[in-house]
Design a protein around this motif. Sequence first.
Motif, PDB file in Angstrom:
ATOM      1  N   VAL A 116      46.589  46.038  79.680  1.00 27.91           N
ATOM      2  CA  VAL A 116      47.880  46.713  79.805  1.00 27.91           C
ATOM      3  C   VAL A 116      47.711  48.224  79.671  1.00 27.91           C
ATOM      4  O   VAL A 116      48.324  49.010  80.407  1.00 27.91           O
ATOM      5  CB  VAL A 116      48.872  46.177  78.756  1.00 27.91           C
ATOM      6  N   ARG A 148      45.491  43.473  75.618  1.00 25.54           N
ATOM      7  CA  ARG A 148      46.070  44.778  75.287  1.00 25.54           C
ATOM      8  C   ARG A 148      45.386  45.877  76.083  1.00 25.54           C
ATOM      9  O   ARG A 148      46.038  46.776  76.625  1.00 25.54           O
ATOM     10  CB  ARG A 148      45.929  45.059  73.786  1.00 25.54           C
ATOM     11  N   ILE A 194      53.592  46.493  74.801  1.00 25.65           N
ATOM     12  CA  ILE A 194      52.538  45.585  74.342  1.00 25.65           C
ATOM     13  C   ILE A 194      52.278  45.791  72.847  1.00 25.65           C
ATOM     14  O   ILE A 194      51.963  44.843  72.117  1.00 25.65           O
ATOM     15  CB  ILE A 194      51.231  45.781  75.167  1.00 25.65           C
TER      16      ILE A 194
END
Length: 324
Positions: A105, A102, A88
Amino acid sequence: MTALPAWMLLHLVLAATGTWLARRYALKKQLLDQPGERRSHVVATPRGGGIAIVVSVLLGIVWLALKDPSDALLLGCFATGLILVAGIGWVDDHRPIPAWPRLLVHAVAAFLLAWGVHSSSPGLLAPVVAFVLALVLVNIWNFMDGIDGLAASQAAIVALAMVLLLDGVWAWIAAGLVAALAGFLPFNFPKARIFLGDVGSGALGFLLAGLLVAAFRSDRVSWPLLLLPISAFLVDAGFTLGMRILRREPWWMPHVQHTYQKWAGRNVSHVGVTLAYAGFSLVAAMLVLIGIGWTDYGSASICLVWFLGAGFLWARMRRDISNE
């Protein structure tokens, strides 16, 4: 241990070569961090060099998992989480991604590490520690990656302490990380020719979380001492984040309000700031190694005094900088 120097040399060569290639790639693709009011550098600089560290350490983790299948599940979860965090970050280095995707993840990667820890040892405390550490350190290392050499050198100090503290596969992972950072740092310090990028800063936080969890599970030192090597970043990031939240500022956005950034902007070289932080963390790392065998009470007392002193130092530096 006779194979350890060769192991470290391989990581160093892979990371150095990979960083050189990453720099060429970044220049070709125009992946450049431009100077600005929310940046601490004054020259457009390539980003994404941390991919070399990730690849080097990831290959080492895979090799260790194949060599010792008894650790394969935990190492597999660790490697998968590392790929997610680095992945990511790599995408974000190419095309900015909003903060919340983000963070999601990062949370999945932290859960994978926690699941691996839970599957390899009884109890819930270690998995909870793994999840929290991974989520926190991934973002702290991203926040604190703002001047030449700082994030990489701090990670190297923490990893070096873990080499001396751990044994088995985790000592080898820590040694590989130290060597990979040694291969990267000449490109990033004293004058950065390439930055870690989000691919590197977040990955470093995740790798350090894994090493600290391994140290937590080993019981070689009382757990409060494990906070000392990362205390410089915890204090600076924690207090700065708190100030931004209290001022109702968008804390997830780039800024130059960390103490290290304000200090570097006060006509102090990046080299001086990075070395000052390194000296602070080296003393903290030595305390961890000296503290092997200390009681929980003694360790907690030292940790409390250390963090109170660090907090006072942070506040004093903020005041001095503001008064200039």
